[in-house]
Enzyme design. Sequence first.
Site, PDB file in Angstrom:
ATOM      1  N   HIS A   1       0.863  -1.188   0.000  1.00  0.00           N
ATOM      2  CA  HIS A   1       0.000   0.000   0.000  1.00  0.00           C
ATOM      3  C   HIS A   1       0.894   1.231   0.000  1.00  0.00           C
ATOM      4  O   HIS A   1       1.940   1.233   0.632  1.00  0.00           O
ATOM      5  CB  HIS A   1      -0.899   0.007   1.248  1.00  0.00           C
ATOM      6  CG  HIS A   1      -2.046   0.931   1.112  1.00  0.00           C
ATOM      7  ND1 HIS A   1      -1.945   2.267   1.394  1.00  0.00           N
ATOM      8  CD2 HIS A   1      -3.308   0.716   0.685  1.00  0.00           C
ATOM      9  CE1 HIS A   1      -3.113   2.832   1.155  1.00  0.00           C
ATOM     10  NE2 HIS A   1      -3.954   1.920   0.718  1.00  0.00           N
TER      11      HIS A   1
ATOM     12  N   ASP B   1      -8.015  -5.244   0.054  1.00  0.00           N
ATOM     13  CA  ASP B   1      -8.564  -6.071  -1.016  1.00  0.00           C
ATOM     14  C   ASP B   1      -8.149  -7.533  -0.946  1.00  0.00           C
ATOM     15  O   ASP B   1      -8.601  -8.342  -1.742  1.00  0.00           O
ATOM     16  CB  ASP B   1      -8.152  -5.502  -2.381  1.00  0.00           C
ATOM     17  CG  ASP B   1      -8.975  -4.278  -2.710  1.00  0.00           C
ATOM     18  OD1 ASP B   1     -10.141  -4.249  -2.292  1.00  0.00           O
ATOM     19  OD2 ASP B   1      -8.450  -3.359  -3.349  1.00  0.00           O
TER      20      ASP B   1
HETATM   21  N1  ACO Z   1       4.210  -7.610  -4.888  1.00  0.00           N
HETATM   22  C1  ACO Z   1       5.554  -7.606  -5.066  1.00  0.00           C
HETATM   23  N2  ACO Z   1       6.329  -6.510  -4.893  1.00  0.00           N
HETATM   24  C2  ACO Z   1       5.717  -5.375  -4.537  1.00  0.00           C
HETATM   25  C3  ACO Z   1       4.330  -5.301  -4.338  1.00  0.00           C
HETATM   26  C4  ACO Z   1       3.567  -6.485  -4.527  1.00  0.00           C
HETATM   27  N3  ACO Z   1       2.241  -6.467  -4.343  1.00  0.00           N
HETATM   28  N4  ACO Z   1       3.983  -4.031  -4.001  1.00  0.00           N
HETATM   29  C5  ACO Z   1       5.129  -3.323  -3.986  1.00  0.00           C
HETATM   30  N5  ACO Z   1       6.181  -4.132  -4.302  1.00  0.00           N
HETATM   31  C6  ACO Z   1       7.604  -3.756  -4.325  1.00  0.00           C
HETATM   32  C7  ACO Z   1       7.950  -2.941  -5.558  1.00  0.00           C
HETATM   33  O1  ACO Z   1       8.364  -3.766  -6.623  1.00  0.00           O
HETATM   34  C8  ACO Z   1       9.052  -2.065  -5.024  1.00  0.00           C
HETATM   35  O2  ACO Z   1      10.219  -2.842  -4.940  1.00  0.00           O
HETATM   36  P1  ACO Z   1      11.697  -2.159  -5.161  1.00  0.00           P
HETATM   37  O3  ACO Z   1      11.832  -1.165  -4.049  1.00  0.00           O
HETATM   38  O4  ACO Z   1      12.643  -3.317  -5.092  1.00  0.00           O
HETATM   39  O5  ACO Z   1      11.644  -1.531  -6.534  1.00  0.00           O
HETATM   40  C9  ACO Z   1       8.627  -1.764  -3.590  1.00  0.00           C
HETATM   41  O6  ACO Z   1       7.823  -2.893  -3.200  1.00  0.00           O
HETATM   42  C10 ACO Z   1       7.808  -0.468  -3.436  1.00  0.00           C
HETATM   43  O7  ACO Z   1       6.702  -0.541  -4.316  1.00  0.00           O
HETATM   44  P2  ACO Z   1       6.091   0.690  -5.118  1.00  0.00           P
HETATM   45  O8  ACO Z   1       5.398   0.180  -6.325  1.00  0.00           O
HETATM   46  O9  ACO Z   1       7.158   1.737  -5.293  1.00  0.00           O
HETATM   47  O10 ACO Z   1       5.057   1.240  -4.049  1.00  0.00           O
HETATM   48  P3  ACO Z   1       3.847   2.199  -4.359  1.00  0.00           P
HETATM   49  O11 ACO Z   1       3.537   2.875  -3.072  1.00  0.00           O
HETATM   50  O12 ACO Z   1       4.119   3.033  -5.554  1.00  0.00           O
HETATM   51  O13 ACO Z   1       2.666   1.171  -4.767  1.00  0.00           O
HETATM   52  C11 ACO Z   1       0.822  -0.309  -4.651  1.00  0.00           C
HETATM   53  C12 ACO Z   1       1.646   0.767  -3.914  1.00  0.00           C
HETATM   54  C13 ACO Z   1       0.393   0.210  -6.019  1.00  0.00           C
HETATM   55  C14 ACO Z   1      -0.429  -0.608  -3.827  1.00  0.00           C
HETATM   56  C15 ACO Z   1       1.697  -1.600  -4.791  1.00  0.00           C
HETATM   57  O14 ACO Z   1       2.045  -2.089  -3.502  1.00  0.00           O
HETATM   58  C16 ACO Z   1       0.984  -2.711  -5.599  1.00  0.00           C
HETATM   59  O15 ACO Z   1       1.070  -2.720  -6.810  1.00  0.00           O
HETATM   60  N6  ACO Z   1       0.279  -3.645  -4.901  1.00  0.00           N
HETATM   61  C17 ACO Z   1      -0.480  -4.676  -5.600  1.00  0.00           C
HETATM   62  C18 ACO Z   1      -1.811  -4.120  -6.090  1.00  0.00           C
HETATM   63  C19 ACO Z   1      -2.796  -3.875  -4.973  1.00  0.00           C
HETATM   64  O16 ACO Z   1      -3.023  -4.728  -4.122  1.00  0.00           O
HETATM   65  N7  ACO Z   1      -3.426  -2.689  -5.004  1.00  0.00           N
HETATM   66  C20 ACO Z   1      -4.481  -2.320  -4.043  1.00  0.00           C
HETATM   67  C21 ACO Z   1      -4.005  -1.256  -3.122  1.00  0.00           C
HETATM   68  S1  ACO Z   1      -5.232  -0.908  -1.914  1.00  0.00           S
HETATM   69  C22 ACO Z   1      -6.348   0.038  -2.784  1.00  0.00           C
HETATM   70  O17 ACO Z   1      -6.025   0.811  -3.640  1.00  0.00           O
HETATM   71  C23 ACO Z   1      -7.717  -0.135  -2.432  1.00  0.00           C
END
Ligand code: ACO
Length: 429
Positions: free
Chosen positions: A308, A365
């Site tokens: 998140h 979710d």
């Molecule tokens: N699985 C694997 N790796 C992940 C995940 C994941 N679900 N989420 C983040 N990471 C990793 C990224 O690859 C990144 O790694 P790095 O530092 O080695 O490059 C690090 O964790 C940080 O991730 P970001 O994408 O920079 O974080 P951001 O805050 O931009 O994204 C998000 C947040 C979009 C929710 C992300 O965690 C994600 O894509 N999760 C999966 C989708 C999801 O469940 N979305 C629902 C969110 S809740 C809502 O909106 C209701």
Amino acid sequence: MANTATIEIGGQKHEFPLVEGTENEVAIDIKSLRAATNGFITLDSGYKNTGSCESAITFLDGEKGILRYRGYSIEELAEKAHFLEVAYLLIFGELPTAEQLDKFHADIKTHSVVDDDVKKILDAFPKAAHPMGVLSSLTSALTAFNPDSVNVDSEEDMYNAIVRLLGKLPILVAWTMRKKKGLPLYYGDSSLGYVENILKMMFKQPNEERYIQNPILVNALDKLLILHADHEQNCSTSTVRITGSSHAGLFASISAGISALWGPLHGGANQAVLEMLEAIKADDGDTKKYMAKAKDKSDPFRLMGFGHRVYKNFDPRARIIKKAADEVLGDLGVVDPILDIAKGLEQEALIDDYFVQRKLYPNVDFYSGIIYRAMGIPTEMFTVMFALGRLPGWIAQWREMRLRKEPIGRPRQLYVGATERPFLPIAER
Ligand code: ACO
């Protein structure tokens, strides 16, 4: 603590005031930055450090896993309140008295019909259309049928637009699902509570005289809607505020919010989680394989329902939903192997270095789809249910933005394209 921040550019110091919120969060007010520094702006893609507004609706502390609507904890609201009370709280700032709630509900019921011609628009969509695309289009179409809900300036105009939308959106949600299932459209029953009516509109069978309410489903849906009702300046809410900031009407702004919610990185994650869990099940429950894929940087796969932008500790909503999933499936007598796969995946992720280091926990979710599925809601409808829950939050944020007379949302950019060059006639290119 000092009450200003100093930025030094080329040896020249510029001071900017610090602004403190009621929960002691501090921001640097850079409203005068560009003028004071002769053109400097800040660059912050994804707005990871940028506050877009001051808001009195929802407080969340991602490090501590706190979420409160208007000061009330999400845990207490999910346990003690009903969805319509929470909607009133979010939109108007205080919990309603019994009398206020009755009037609010009565006003919503007055508008719980949509023009019958909306059916023709719905009819034109192919059955395979994704329900989120249909819902966004129909919400936008409501503008054409309710032109006096567009230019709303007074609080009274806003109130009328708000109760209209709270009355009409559940009908669109139910119709979207009924169309997909090939069921005749149904207008609902104004003698029922708000959530009971939603369930009846969705599930009443054409060959049954009566629809018998199941209190387990009513409570489960009520709770899910409350948990989704607001989440401060997320992607869809920011979209609603920025759309409304041009003084586009409420329905158009909410339609834009629905589109923003659709993506799998935001509300669409609940559908993506279920599809991922199904894929793992079909792969003999091989959670390790999917954990490895999620950690492999050359693989675009992410563990859906994990991570998140703001929560770097447990998402408090996920905790409540996980417990609710156990209760609802138990009460309904549903045994779903998908729940065990989800729990197994969570266990593995919580002790895995990759997830621990990046502070990736289950979000709202991760378990919600399992409950929706047990309730008989098709997977493609999950994000639509999220939109239904988020509606009061979007409305509250839109209303706050309008009442505070916020300026039109218009970020700056750092241009990195070609510099000026002469036009080449087509024959010379
Ligand atoms: N699985 C694997 N790796 C992940 C995940 C994941 N679900 N989420 C983040 N990471 C990793 C990224 O690859 C990144 O790694 P790095 O530092 O080695 O490059 C690090 O964790 C940080 O991730 P970001 O994408 O920079 O974080 P951001 O805050 O931009 O994204 C998000 C947040 C979009 C929710 C992300 O965690 C994600 O894509 N999760 C999966 C989708 C999801 O469940 N979305 C629902 C969110 S809740 C809502 O909106 C209701």
